[in-house]
Design a protein around this motif. Structure first.
Motif, PDB file in Angstrom:
ATOM      1  N   ARG A   1     -11.441  12.302  -9.774  1.00 40.40           N
ATOM      2  CA  ARG A   1     -10.281  12.995  -9.698  1.00 40.40           C
ATOM      3  C   ARG A   1      -8.993  12.478  -8.825  1.00 40.40           C
ATOM      4  O   ARG A   1      -7.990  12.715  -9.685  1.00 40.40           O
ATOM      5  N   VAL A   2      -9.180  12.020  -8.003  1.00 38.28           N
ATOM      6  CA  VAL A   2      -8.282  11.447  -7.311  1.00 38.28           C
ATOM      7  C   VAL A   2      -7.397  10.316  -8.249  1.00 38.28           C
ATOM      8  O   VAL A   2      -6.368  10.130  -8.383  1.00 38.28           O
ATOM      9  N   MET A   3      -8.545   9.426  -8.990  1.00 42.32           N
ATOM     10  CA  MET A   3      -7.854   8.373  -9.600  1.00 42.32           C
ATOM     11  C   MET A   3      -7.280   9.117 -11.052  1.00 42.32           C
ATOM     12  O   MET A   3      -6.022   8.479 -11.286  1.00 42.32           O
ATOM     13  N   GLN A   4      -7.952   9.940 -11.457  1.00 37.73           N
ATOM     14  CA  GLN A   4      -7.178  10.585 -12.826  1.00 37.73           C
ATOM     15  C   GLN A   4      -5.748  11.125 -12.302  1.00 37.73           C
ATOM     16  O   GLN A   4      -4.754  11.159 -13.338  1.00 37.73           O
ATOM     17  N   SER A   5      -5.842  11.737 -11.096  1.00 39.21           N
ATOM     18  CA  SER A   5      -4.346  11.926 -10.935  1.00 39.21           C
ATOM     19  C   SER A   5      -3.164  11.011 -10.784  1.00 39.21           C
ATOM     20  O   SER A   5      -1.895  11.321 -10.641  1.00 39.21           O
ATOM     21  N   GLN A   6      -3.580   9.849 -10.654  1.00 36.78           N
ATOM     22  CA  GLN A   6      -2.769   8.760 -10.375  1.00 36.78           C
ATOM     23  C   GLN A   6      -2.727   7.909 -11.789  1.00 36.78           C
ATOM     24  O   GLN A   6      -1.814   6.791 -11.817  1.00 36.78           O
ATOM     25  N   THR A   7      -3.390   8.015 -12.784  1.00 34.51           N
ATOM     26  CA  THR A   7      -3.159   7.187 -13.952  1.00 34.51           C
ATOM     27  C   THR A   7      -3.299   7.871 -15.396  1.00 34.51           C
ATOM     28  O   THR A   7      -3.847   9.194 -15.324  1.00 34.51           O
TER      29      THR A   7
ATOM     30  N   SER B   1      -4.352   6.217  -0.451  1.00 36.64           N
ATOM     31  CA  SER B   1      -3.254   6.255  -1.431  1.00 36.64           C
ATOM     32  C   SER B   1      -2.362   7.495  -1.360  1.00 36.64           C
ATOM     33  O   SER B   1      -3.047   8.242  -0.711  1.00 36.64           O
ATOM     34  N   THR B   2      -1.426   7.401  -1.962  1.00 32.01           N
ATOM     35  CA  THR B   2      -0.745   8.926  -1.751  1.00 32.01           C
ATOM     36  C   THR B   2      -0.692   9.571  -3.336  1.00 32.01           C
ATOM     37  O   THR B   2      -1.218   8.840  -4.139  1.00 32.01           O
ATOM     38  N   PRO B   3      -0.601  10.755  -3.453  1.00 34.69           N
ATOM     39  CA  PRO B   3      -0.646  11.305  -4.997  1.00 34.69           C
ATOM     40  C   PRO B   3       0.228  10.467  -6.071  1.00 34.69           C
ATOM     41  O   PRO B   3      -0.236  10.723  -6.975  1.00 34.69           O
TER      42      PRO B   3
ATOM     43  N   ASN C   1      -0.577   3.877  -4.459  1.00 34.80           N
ATOM     44  CA  ASN C   1      -0.354   3.049  -5.584  1.00 34.80           C
ATOM     45  C   ASN C   1      -1.308   2.352  -6.250  1.00 34.80           C
ATOM     46  O   ASN C   1      -1.447   1.805  -7.108  1.00 34.80           O
ATOM     47  N   ILE C   2      -2.608   2.952  -5.938  1.00 34.40           N
ATOM     48  CA  ILE C   2      -3.820   2.380  -6.581  1.00 34.40           C
ATOM     49  C   ILE C   2      -3.765   2.417  -8.148  1.00 34.40           C
ATOM     50  O   ILE C   2      -4.063   1.383  -8.897  1.00 34.40           O
ATOM     51  N   GLY C   3      -3.317   3.883  -8.561  1.00 35.67           N
ATOM     52  CA  GLY C   3      -3.569   4.021 -10.176  1.00 35.67           C
ATOM     53  C   GLY C   3      -2.434   3.377 -10.923  1.00 35.67           C
ATOM     54  O   GLY C   3      -2.713   2.546 -11.773  1.00 35.67           O
ATOM     55  N   PRO C   4      -1.122   3.399 -10.214  1.00 34.06           N
ATOM     56  CA  PRO C   4      -0.032   2.680 -11.176  1.00 34.06           C
ATOM     57  C   PRO C   4      -0.313   1.192 -11.261  1.00 34.06           C
ATOM     58  O   PRO C   4      -0.001   0.796 -11.865  1.00 34.06           O
ATOM     59  N   VAL C   5      -0.540   0.505  -9.940  1.00 35.30           N
ATOM     60  CA  VAL C   5      -0.868  -0.714  -9.983  1.00 35.30           C
ATOM     61  C   VAL C   5      -1.843  -1.133 -11.003  1.00 35.30           C
ATOM     62  O   VAL C   5      -1.765  -1.970 -11.568  1.00 35.30           O
TER      63      VAL C   5
ATOM     64  N   ARG D   1       0.836  -1.240  -0.104  1.00 38.61           N
ATOM     65  CA  ARG D   1      -0.036   0.003   0.067  1.00 38.61           C
ATOM     66  C   ARG D   1       0.829   1.185   0.019  1.00 38.61           C
ATOM     67  O   ARG D   1       0.707   2.140  -0.630  1.00 38.61           O
ATOM     68  N   THR D   2       1.884   1.393   0.970  1.00 41.02           N
ATOM     69  CA  THR D   2       2.622   2.452   0.971  1.00 41.02           C
ATOM     70  C   THR D   2       4.058   2.293   0.583  1.00 41.02           C
ATOM     71  O   THR D   2       4.972   3.305   0.853  1.00 41.02           O
ATOM     72  N   ILE D   3       4.495   1.109  -0.132  1.00 41.37           N
ATOM     73  CA  ILE D   3       5.818   1.254  -0.642  1.00 41.37           C
ATOM     74  C   ILE D   3       6.082   2.156  -1.873  1.00 41.37           C
ATOM     75  O   ILE D   3       4.982   2.453  -2.442  1.00 41.37           O
ATOM     76  N   ALA D   4       7.046   2.247  -2.462  1.00 34.85           N
ATOM     77  CA  ALA D   4       7.477   2.755  -3.783  1.00 34.85           C
ATOM     78  C   ALA D   4       6.572   2.354  -4.989  1.00 34.85           C
ATOM     79  O   ALA D   4       6.352   0.966  -5.100  1.00 34.85           O
ATOM     80  N   ALA D   5       6.089   2.966  -5.506  1.00 32.60           N
ATOM     81  CA  ALA D   5       5.134   2.412  -6.704  1.00 32.60           C
ATOM     82  C   ALA D   5       5.801   1.533  -7.646  1.00 32.60           C
ATOM     83  O   ALA D   5       5.006   0.433  -7.742  1.00 32.60           O
ATOM     84  N   GLN D   6       6.995   1.798  -8.077  1.00 26.85           N
ATOM     85  CA  GLN D   6       7.584   0.465  -8.796  1.00 26.85           C
ATOM     86  C   GLN D   6       7.660  -0.690  -8.072  1.00 26.85           C
ATOM     87  O   GLN D   6       7.439  -1.676  -8.740  1.00 26.85           O
TER      88      GLN D   6
END
Ligand code: ADP
Length: 438
Positions: free
Chosen positions: A165-171, A95-97, A100-104, A59-64
């Protein structure tokens, strides 16, 4: 009775440990036999279950890193032959800005559909737990997510309740919305909206839900969607699809566990209000209890040995409790002396060694209280997978595991996160296990 298939149908990737158990619990209650793995298994041994939940800590580790682990889990689940993938995150969309929800979600979509292709949903709603989604806005109880305590979360502060808006900022993919009126109109209306959104180039649709019926409608509309991303609530609507196709039995008792045996013990490292009540209730009932003193551990006393010397001789006479659980003032005083992280580590290490010693001494029914404490105990017992059984209290099921520490025997174990469970949880847990064995 329809015949259950031998291959798992649903493969889930959960971004944290207790969230994985919450999802597994919902799947079992909806009729799917479910196995939870701790991380991605190192082997490809076939798992006998209708659903598999791979528990990550992403959940809170680096996105990659979250992407790499999630793709590894996906590849392993695909090799198990699952028909649908479910990426599970928190019902408050933690999630953070940066993710990791969007990137995953995007990485899984790229893997499943091809780069930039495909369509999925995002829906953390779980109305039974007061998480509702209306016009794309997430509510926690009566208030918007951004007005709830989540705005102060130390790791994932949520300051915007508008999930489009939140999801759009992550994807990179375009994010759209399926509004509640459409969800309430039923599965056909939802499917039509999915198609319309895809025609507009939308890759991820936030879907409103304010009731269980909304989740069931959504579930039907998702029957042929290869990837679902959601909290644990949406999972309630999926088993019906396989039942309708005859791939999942409709009268299967999904929460069956082998009969319990062996000695009984409770290990508690949670200092939450509910756990303090539960420990007090146990002591007031005159049940045996041993207090672990963090300062004694820090002073070098062999508290593990002391606790085992106390516990082992009385195991044949009934369940014992070993606890570090303390009231907030006492915890603060200890943290002040030892430091928060150091106190936590010392207690976790001690309690997990005690749990290991108890299982070596023949305990086969183990209640563990505390989220972090549970992680430490499961690690010490070398548990790789857990078969999910009946629910003791909301969100807390019994499970059965095999542990090399217990000579490969079946060990029944329940992991109770801090504030879950009624005041008589410990006795209730053992009574339930006894009842299912008769
Ligand atoms: P919860 O689910 O209630 O948050 P956790 O096990 O996740 O419980 O967290 C409790 C933390 O407090 C653990 O790190 C545990 O080791 C620590 N702890 C337990 N008892 C004490 C105590 N008496 N003093 C200080 N820290 C403690």
């Amino acid at each position: 009775m329809t015949q259950a298939t031998s291959k798992p149908l649903l493969g889930c990737i959960a971004d944290d440990f207790t969230g994985a158990t919450d999802l597994a619990n919902n799947l079992v209650r909806a009729g799917m036999r479910t196995v939870q793995t701790i991380g991605v298994p190192s082997d490809h041994q076939a798992i006998e279950a209708d659903a598999i939940v791979v528990a990550l800590k992403s959940r809170t580790i680096a996105a990659q890193d979250a992407i790499a682990q999630s793709l590894q889990a996906y590849a392993w689940l695909k090799a198990q032959g699952v028909q649908q993938i479910y990426f599970k995150y928190c019902s408050t969309f933690d999630s953070t800005p940066d993710g990791n929800i969007g990137p995953v979600t995007e990485a899984l979509m790229d893997a499943i559909f091809g780069h930039g292709q495909g369509f999925t949903i995002a829906c953390p709603a779980f109305p039974e737990n007061n998480r509702t989604l209306f016009k794309g806005h997430l509510f926690v109880g009566d208030v918007l997510l951004s007005d709830s305590g989540m705005r102060h979360h130390p790791l994932t502060p949520m300051t915007d309740a508008n999930l489009v808006r939140v999801m759009q900022s992550q994807t990179q993919r375009k994010v759209g919305l399926v509004e509640h009126a459409c969800v309430a109109a039923g599965p056909d209306a939802i499917r039509a909206r999915f198609q319309a959104l895809q025609a507009e180039g939308v890759g991820v649709a936030i879907v409103d839900a304010i009731s269980n019926q909304d989740l069931l409608n959504m579930g039907q509309a998702l029957a042929d969607v290869p990837l679902v991303t959601a909290g644990s609530g949406v999972a309630m609507g999926l088993p019906q699809n396989w039942q309708a196709r005859g791939l999942l039995s409709t009268d299967l008792q999904a929460d069956t566990l082998p009969q319990a045996s062996g000695y009984q013990a409770v290990v508690s490292g949670s200092c939450s209000v509910a756990t303090n009540d539960q420990v007090r209730h146990w002591q007031q009932a005159g049940q045996p209890a041993f207090a672990v003193d963090p300062l004694a551990i820090a002073a070098g006393t062999d508290v593990v040995q002391q606790a085992l010397d106390w516990a082992v001789p009385q195991l044949p006479h009934g369940p014992v409790l070993i606890y570090a659980t303390a009231e907030p003032d006492a915890v603060k005083a200890i943290q002040h002396q030892l430091g928060v992280a150091h106190a936590g580590e010392l207690v976790e290490r001690t309690l997990s060694c005690i749990a290991k010693g108890l299982v070596q001494a023949g305990v086969r029914q183990l209640v563990v209280a505390g989220g972090e404490t549970s992680g430490a105990v499961v690690q010490a017992l070398d548990v790789e997978r857990m078969v999910i059984g009946p629910q003791i209290d909301p969100g807390v099921p019994w499970t059965s595991v095999r542990s090399s520490v217990g000579h490969g025997d079946t060990v029944h174990i329940t992991l109770k996160s801090g504030n879950f469970g009624t005041h008589d949880f410990f006795t209730k847990a053992f009574a339930l296990l006894k009842a299912i064995g008769t």
